[in-house]
Design an enzyme around this catalytic site. Structure first.
Site, mmCIF file in Angstrom:
data_model
loop_
_atom_site.group_PDB
_atom_site.id
_atom_site.type_symbol
_atom_site.label_atom_id
_atom_site.label_comp_id
_atom_site.label_asym_id
_atom_site.label_seq_id
_atom_site.Cartn_x
_atom_site.Cartn_y
_atom_site.Cartn_z
ATOM 1 N N HIS A 69 0.826 -1.207 0.000
ATOM 2 C CA HIS A 69 0.000 0.000 0.000
ATOM 3 C C HIS A 69 0.862 1.260 0.000
ATOM 4 O O HIS A 69 0.530 2.252 -0.671
ATOM 5 C CB HIS A 69 -0.941 -0.003 1.203
ATOM 6 C CG HIS A 69 -1.988 -1.077 1.135
ATOM 7 N ND1 HIS A 69 -2.827 -1.210 0.052
ATOM 8 C CD2 HIS A 69 -2.317 -2.070 2.005
ATOM 9 C CE1 HIS A 69 -3.650 -2.232 0.267
ATOM 10 N NE2 HIS A 69 -3.350 -2.774 1.433
ATOM 11 N N ILE A 72 2.267 1.753 -3.535
ATOM 12 C CA ILE A 72 1.253 2.224 -4.479
ATOM 13 C C ILE A 72 0.961 3.700 -4.254
ATOM 14 O O ILE A 72 0.927 4.494 -5.213
ATOM 15 C CB ILE A 72 -0.034 1.390 -4.333
ATOM 16 C CG1 ILE A 72 0.201 -0.043 -4.797
ATOM 17 C CG2 ILE A 72 -1.180 2.022 -5.129
ATOM 18 C CD1 ILE A 72 -0.974 -0.964 -4.566
ATOM 19 N N GLU A 73 0.770 4.087 -3.004
ATOM 20 C CA GLU A 73 0.461 5.492 -2.710
ATOM 21 C C GLU A 73 1.622 6.396 -3.077
ATOM 22 O O GLU A 73 1.437 7.460 -3.689
ATOM 23 C CB GLU A 73 0.116 5.633 -1.224
ATOM 24 C CG GLU A 73 0.238 7.030 -0.632
ATOM 25 C CD GLU A 73 -0.708 8.046 -1.247
ATOM 26 O OE1 GLU A 73 -0.562 9.237 -0.929
ATOM 27 O OE2 GLU A 73 -1.576 7.667 -2.056
ATOM 28 N N PHE A 74 2.849 5.996 -2.743
ATOM 29 C CA PHE A 74 4.006 6.843 -3.018
ATOM 30 C C PHE A 74 4.271 6.922 -4.515
ATOM 31 O O PHE A 74 4.714 7.966 -5.019
ATOM 32 C CB PHE A 74 5.242 6.309 -2.288
ATOM 33 C CG PHE A 74 6.348 7.319 -2.166
ATOM 34 C CD1 PHE A 74 6.267 8.344 -1.232
ATOM 35 C CD2 PHE A 74 7.463 7.261 -2.986
ATOM 36 C CE1 PHE A 74 7.285 9.293 -1.117
ATOM 37 C CE2 PHE A 74 8.474 8.199 -2.884
ATOM 38 C CZ PHE A 74 8.380 9.222 -1.947
ATOM 39 N N ARG A 77 2.266 9.597 -5.940
ATOM 40 C CA ARG A 77 2.867 10.914 -5.669
ATOM 41 C C ARG A 77 3.991 11.200 -6.657
ATOM 42 O O ARG A 77 4.151 12.338 -7.118
ATOM 43 C CB ARG A 77 3.390 10.963 -4.237
ATOM 44 C CG ARG A 77 2.313 10.828 -3.169
ATOM 45 C CD ARG A 77 2.907 11.002 -1.781
ATOM 46 N NE ARG A 77 1.918 10.753 -0.728
ATOM 47 C CZ ARG A 77 2.152 10.887 0.577
ATOM 48 N NH1 ARG A 77 3.357 11.276 0.986
ATOM 49 N NH2 ARG A 77 1.213 10.636 1.466
#
Length: 327
Positions: A69, A72-74, A77
């Protein structure tokens, strides 16, 4: 602001952009801004919205831990970096475009400003633990930035849309408003649904005003508004053909109607199959395509042209007035 633009033009005096070259910069900005919408939806649908619970760093570091997770989030960004470059170049190239056009400079400036606003709003969204209000606002801002990107591409390709008859223009304006309402209802349906963006065990504040009945209520209202939007789109398509609008207007309206038919089929299927992640992502992607197609049709008809520009386009050019034949 005018002084700063003049200073920037002086500093970049050695490089200019032709109108044909600038169209490519504008298209690149539109594609990049559409891409970030799709990757952002993927972050939410994979439950990675709080993969990095801090912003702008991830767990206090400049790189994420080796967790799915968080990665994926980074990664989403990091995608903001090329998107920012594409948006910034769309503005800088407008400054160096020759012949110079102020409307393209102002429209181009909205793209990097929108990306910055998105980054700031994304930070508040993370700090707000993916509260549904922040998430809905984040997606709504993405749709507004796409308005600027589509208009920029259209204006870069041509001076003005071919202003059609007023009935078609008015109908398209109402259709854009109805499309925006449909998208807003869709964000509300997602906010009340199971895909809040967090992973299992994380408490996310979802839209809820009637307990478990909230999701069904919002989804059905969204479906009703979407059906009205689809019927209105078919009517505007018929009106454009009846009024003999140009192919530049009819083609995007035809594509819009087909996309809405596909969107309706996907929406019904995802409701019957209890909102699987993959179908919801396809639904978001189609919604972005519908929005872009709708805006393109509106630009082609002149519905999104400034009032003064429309009046100028409708006014006959001096020296080209028809003269009556001698008896």
């Amino acid at each position: 602001m005018a002084g700063r633009l003049e200073h920037l033009r002086e500093r970049t005096n050695g490089y200019t952009v032709t109108p044909e070259q600038y169209v490519r910069f504008a298209y690149a900005g539109l594609v990049a801004l559409t891409l970030i919408v799709l990757t952002g939806a993927a972050v939410r649908l994979t439950g990675s919205g709080l993969g990095c619970p801090t912003w702008p760093k991830c767990y206090g570091n400049v790189y994420p831990p080796l967790q799915t997770h968080a990665l994926i989030e980074f990664s989403n960004r990091l995608i903001t970096v090329p998107v920012s470059i594409a948006a910034g170049l769309a503005w800088l190239a407008a400054v160096r475009r020759r012949p110079y056009r102020r409307d393209l400079v102002w429209l181009g400036a909205l793209l990097p400003l929108g990306v910055v606003a998105q980054a700031v709003l994304g930070g508040f969204t993370v700090k707000g633990a993916l509260d549904y209000g922040w998430v809905m606002g984040h997606f709504a801002l993405s749709m507004l930035i796409l308005v600027a990107a589509v208009v920029l591409v259209w204006r870069a390709r041509s001076e003005l849309g071919a202003v059609t008859d007023r009935a078609t223009v008015r109908a398209l304006r109402w259709l854009v408003a109805l499309g925006a309402l449909t998208i807003f209802a869709g964000t509300a349906a997602t906010a009340a649904g199971p895909h809040a963006g967090g992973s299992p065990g994380q408490k996310i504040n979802r839209l809820s005003f009637d307990g478990r009945g909230t999701m069904d209520f919002v989804i059905h209202r969204h479906a009703e508004i979407a059906l009205l939007f689809s019927l209105a789109a078919v009517f505007v398509w018929w009106l454009a053909r009846r009024r003999q609008a140009g192919a530049a207007v009819q083609r995007p309206l035809t594509v819009l109607c087909w996309l809405l038919a596909l969107q309706g089929a996907v929406g019904l299927d995802q409701y019957e199959t209890h909102l699987p992640t993959e179908l919801v992502w396809v639904h978001v992607a189609l919604a972005s395509g519908v929005w872009i197609g709708l805006l393109w049709a509106a630009c082609a008809a002149g519905a999104l042209a400034p009032f003064r520009a429309r009046r100028a386009a409708e006014r006959p050019v001096e020296g080209q007035l028809s003269t009556p034949r001698a008896a």
